[in-house]
Design a protein around this motif. Structure first.
Motif, mmCIF file in Angstrom:
data_model
loop_
_atom_site.group_PDB
_atom_site.id
_atom_site.type_symbol
_atom_site.label_atom_id
_atom_site.label_comp_id
_atom_site.label_asym_id
_atom_site.label_seq_id
_atom_site.Cartn_x
_atom_site.Cartn_y
_atom_site.Cartn_z
ATOM 1 N N GLY A 156 43.083 50.451 24.268
ATOM 2 C CA GLY A 156 42.159 49.530 23.615
ATOM 3 C C GLY A 156 42.807 48.350 22.928
ATOM 4 N N ASN A 157 42.535 48.206 21.618
ATOM 5 C CA ASN A 157 42.978 47.029 20.877
ATOM 6 C C ASN A 157 44.495 46.879 20.815
ATOM 7 N N GLN A 158 45.234 47.990 20.935
ATOM 8 C CA GLN A 158 46.692 47.888 20.931
ATOM 9 C C GLN A 158 47.192 47.045 22.105
ATOM 10 N N TYR A 159 46.413 47.030 23.175
ATOM 11 C CA TYR A 159 46.807 46.303 24.379
ATOM 12 C C TYR A 159 46.408 44.826 24.348
ATOM 13 N N ALA A 160 45.552 44.445 23.419
ATOM 14 C CA ALA A 160 44.970 43.103 23.444
ATOM 15 C C ALA A 160 45.989 41.966 23.626
ATOM 16 N N PRO A 161 47.101 41.939 22.849
ATOM 17 C CA PRO A 161 48.036 40.813 23.013
ATOM 18 C C PRO A 161 48.719 40.779 24.380
ATOM 19 N N TYR A 162 48.732 41.920 25.072
ATOM 20 C CA TYR A 162 49.471 42.023 26.328
ATOM 21 C C TYR A 162 48.615 41.706 27.555
ATOM 22 N N LEU A 163 47.289 41.638 27.368
ATOM 23 C CA LEU A 163 46.386 41.486 28.511
ATOM 24 C C LEU A 163 46.437 40.089 29.118
ATOM 25 N N PHE A 164 46.805 39.095 28.294
ATOM 26 C CA PHE A 164 46.796 37.716 28.785
ATOM 27 C C PHE A 164 47.708 37.538 30.002
ATOM 28 N N HIS A 165 48.867 38.192 29.987
ATOM 29 C CA HIS A 165 49.822 38.016 31.084
ATOM 30 C C HIS A 165 49.240 38.523 32.400
ATOM 31 N N TRP A 166 48.609 39.701 32.356
ATOM 32 C CA TRP A 166 48.035 40.257 33.584
ATOM 33 C C TRP A 166 46.876 39.396 34.085
ATOM 34 N N LEU A 167 46.058 38.917 33.170
ATOM 35 C CA LEU A 167 44.949 38.043 33.573
ATOM 36 C C LEU A 167 45.480 36.744 34.170
ATOM 37 N N GLN A 168 46.526 36.185 33.545
ATOM 38 C CA GLN A 168 47.126 34.957 34.062
ATOM 39 C C GLN A 168 47.646 35.165 35.473
ATOM 40 N N SER A 169 48.272 36.285 35.726
ATOM 41 C CA SER A 169 48.817 36.579 37.045
ATOM 42 C C SER A 169 47.709 36.659 38.084
ATOM 43 N N LEU A 170 46.594 37.287 37.744
ATOM 44 C CA LEU A 170 45.473 37.409 38.684
ATOM 45 C C LEU A 170 44.825 36.067 38.945
ATOM 46 N N VAL A 171 44.742 35.224 37.925
ATOM 47 C CA VAL A 171 44.196 33.872 38.111
ATOM 48 C C VAL A 171 45.104 33.062 39.037
ATOM 49 N N SER A 172 46.417 33.160 38.791
ATOM 50 C CA SER A 172 47.380 32.382 39.585
ATOM 51 C C SER A 172 47.340 32.760 41.063
ATOM 52 N N THR A 173 47.113 34.039 41.342
ATOM 53 C CA THR A 173 47.076 34.491 42.739
ATOM 54 C C THR A 173 45.660 34.467 43.319
ATOM 55 N N LYS A 174 44.692 33.979 42.496
ATOM 56 C CA LYS A 174 43.294 33.851 42.939
ATOM 57 C C LYS A 174 42.743 35.186 43.450
ATOM 58 N N ALA A 175 43.122 36.248 42.741
ATOM 59 C CA ALA A 175 42.673 37.593 43.129
ATOM 60 C C ALA A 175 41.318 37.862 42.476
ATOM 61 N N LYS A 176 40.260 37.319 43.061
ATOM 62 C CA LYS A 176 38.929 37.345 42.464
ATOM 63 C C LYS A 176 38.435 38.751 42.147
ATOM 64 N N ASP A 177 38.493 39.635 43.130
ATOM 65 C CA ASP A 177 37.969 40.982 42.931
ATOM 66 C C ASP A 177 38.748 41.734 41.854
ATOM 67 N N ARG A 178 40.068 41.597 41.896
ATOM 68 C CA ARG A 178 40.895 42.270 40.885
ATOM 69 C C ARG A 178 40.630 41.686 39.495
ATOM 70 N N LEU A 179 40.500 40.375 39.430
ATOM 71 C CA LEU A 179 40.265 39.730 38.137
ATOM 72 C C LEU A 179 38.946 40.198 37.534
ATOM 73 N N GLU A 180 37.917 40.307 38.355
ATOM 74 C CA GLU A 180 36.627 40.766 37.842
ATOM 75 C C GLU A 180 36.733 42.184 37.282
#
Length: 517
Positions: free
Chosen positions: A316-340
């Motif tokens: 949960g909240n312990q992960y919050a600061p770390y989630l941005f990197h994974w989201l950024q990676s999915l956006v960069s690779t245009k992985a729509k289904d994974r990002l959703e």
């Protein structure tokens, strides 16, 4: 310390199940930070271990059998081992000890013991030896520390003098040079973290650390192709063990920076699938935040999103600061289904995290960062649902982006609702936007003018009454434009009746030629 290690390996072979359990429990106590203030003095090692109360440990390096623990064990116990691991890690890698122990031989670690006696003379290194690199870097660091005139210049010099010098001394071979500099950066990070105390601003230390994190990221990318070559396998195996240990041992407030090192190296250096699977096995049984983050990243790289997101939900909240990197990676690779899939779990966590931050500037900074990610994705895919959902959830910190989005997409009525929700005055809104809305959808502006007129009347002074009358003239023109004269007359009659005791305002209405017809 080396003598105790040799006694440990010979006396407690890992072919014995009980000894393996002692190692497992000792590692767990050590990696979870349960060892307090372990240190060596002469031939003794002392420490305190938190485990169902505080246990006091005294280790005798010369005669291991004389070591004692307040838990009452008459032979080696996990508390003793955890204390020894803590002292050992202060100058050597845990991997070097465990590897030698697993192979039931002191051959692998004795070179390390020998090097301790000649460390001060490590003026050169072997290109293909990680331990040789680290001894060389450590020697150079000793030389640097002894040369600086004041401790106040230590951290500045570390970034502007010490590390640049290491760059000039790095191997010339293109395939190993980035790996050397990566380890040199990691070494510098450790020195910066060790120098941190409560008298220093956290952000100052964090900023210095991020310079070295950036170098790790850069050198990792430089290793992307050469890491595939099998001639580096031995160096890379040692590197994997070392970096894992550094992450598992790292405590707050700098877990994030050490995890970045882990992420960047696994993204580009250790990217083989069989290595990732092997690393996951090494992390089995580890439950610390550091270990959970490492597992999540490996599962992310393996595209095992279901398993990775289970860990995200669990932490949960312990992960919050770390989630941005994974989201950024999915956006960069245009992985729509994974990002959703990731956003479905992550967005509520990140939103809650942003709202809980202590300052407006920090909330705004994180909101801007997240929305930038989603904007890039929306522009590429022409799907903006996720972007709109995020903006709504992040109000009021997302006002700038949401206001711009509604205006540019001609959602003028929602744009007006947003201004009213924020409590903004009509006079403070941008004139060119109001002009554009008047041309396209004048009806959308009615609520803004009605609210502005009521606020002016509430001020109960002649200047405000004149302002209200001026606003009425503009509002009347909007009603005409929309061919709603009958509704206008009803509104005007109600307004006059409700303000008949406001003589000054009634006079302004007469001057403005507002009649009952």
């Amino acid at each position: 310390m080396e003598q105790f290690a040799a006694w440990l390996i010979n006396t407690y072979p890992l072919t014995n199940d009980n000894n393996r359990n002692i190692l497992k429990e000792g590692l767990k106590l050590f990696r979870q930070g349960n060892v307090i203030h372990a240190y060596q003095e002469g031939s003794s090692m002392t420490g305190k271990v938190q485990d169902n109360g505080q246990k006091h440990v005294l280790l005798d390096e010369e005669i291991g059998d004389l070591s004692r623990c307040s838990c009452g064990a008459t032979t080696l116990c996990p508390h003793q081992l955890a204390t020894f691991l803590s002292v050992w890690s202060q100058s050597k890698t845990i991997a070097s000890l465990i590897d030698g122990w697993k192979e039931q031989s002191t051959d692998n670690i004795l070179p390390t013991f020998a090097s301790a006696t000649i460390k001060k003379e490590a003026t050169t290194y072997e290109d293909s030896s990680l331990s040789s690199w680290l001894e060389f870097v450590d020697y150079q660091h000793q030389q640097y520390k002894s040369s600086i005139p004041s401790k106040r210049t230590y951290l500045t010099g570390l970034t502007h003098a010490f590390f640049p010098k290491l760059r000039t001394q790095a191997p010339k071979k293109a395939e190993i040079r980035p790996l050397f500099l990566l380890h040199a950066s990691l070494y510098c990070m450790e020195q910066v973290i060790d120098s941190y105390d409560s008298s220093q601003p956290y952000q100052y230390i964090a900023d210095i650390l991020h310079r070295f994190v950036d170098t790790v990221e850069e050198e990792s990318k430089g290793l992307f192709h050469s890491a595939i070559a099998f001639q580096l396998d031995s160096l890379l195996k040692e590197s994997r063990q070392l970096i894992r240990e550094k992450l598992l041992q790292q405590e707050e407030p700098f877990i994030r920076e050490m995890f970045y090192v882990y992420q960047f190296t696994w993204n580009d250096v250790f990217q083989r699938r069989n290595w990732m699977s092997s690393e996951l096995k090494e992390l089995e049984g580890e439950t610390s935040l550091q270990a959970e983050l490492a597992k999540t990243h490996l599962l992310f790289l393996l595209k095992k999103d279901e398993d990775a997101l289970k860990l995200v939900k669990k932490n949960g909240n312990q992960y919050a600061p770390y989630l941005f990197h994974w989201l950024q990676s999915l956006v960069s690779t245009k992985a729509k289904d994974r990002l959703e899939s990731w956003l479905a779990i992550s967005l509520p966590i990140v939103t809650s995290y942003i709202h809980s931050e202590p300052t407006y500037d920090r909330k705004r900074q994180l909101t801007k960062h997240l929305l930038k990610l989603l904007t890039d994705y929306a522009m590429e895919t022409r799907q903006d649902k996720l972007y709109k959902d995020a903006m709504r959830q992040l109000m009021p910190y997302s006002y700038g982006e949401y206001e711009w989005y509604l205006f540019e997409t001609k959602n003028y009525r929602q744009w007006v609702e947003l201004q009213l929700w924020m409590g903004f005055e009509l006079s403070g809104l941008e004139a060119y936007k109001l002009k554009e809305i008047k041309k396209t959808d004048a009806y959308a502006l009615f609520p803004l003018y009605h609210v502005a007129i009521n606020k002016a009347l509430e001020q109960r002074n002649k200047t405000a009454y004149k302002e209200a009358t001026s606003l009425l003239k503009t509002l009347h023109s909007l009603y005409k434009k929309e061919k709603l004269e009958d509704i206008w007359l009803q509104y005007l009659l109600q307004l006059k009746e409700g303000t008949k005791r406001l003589r000054s305002f009634q006079e302004e209405l007469k001057k403005g030629r507002f009649s009952y017809d």
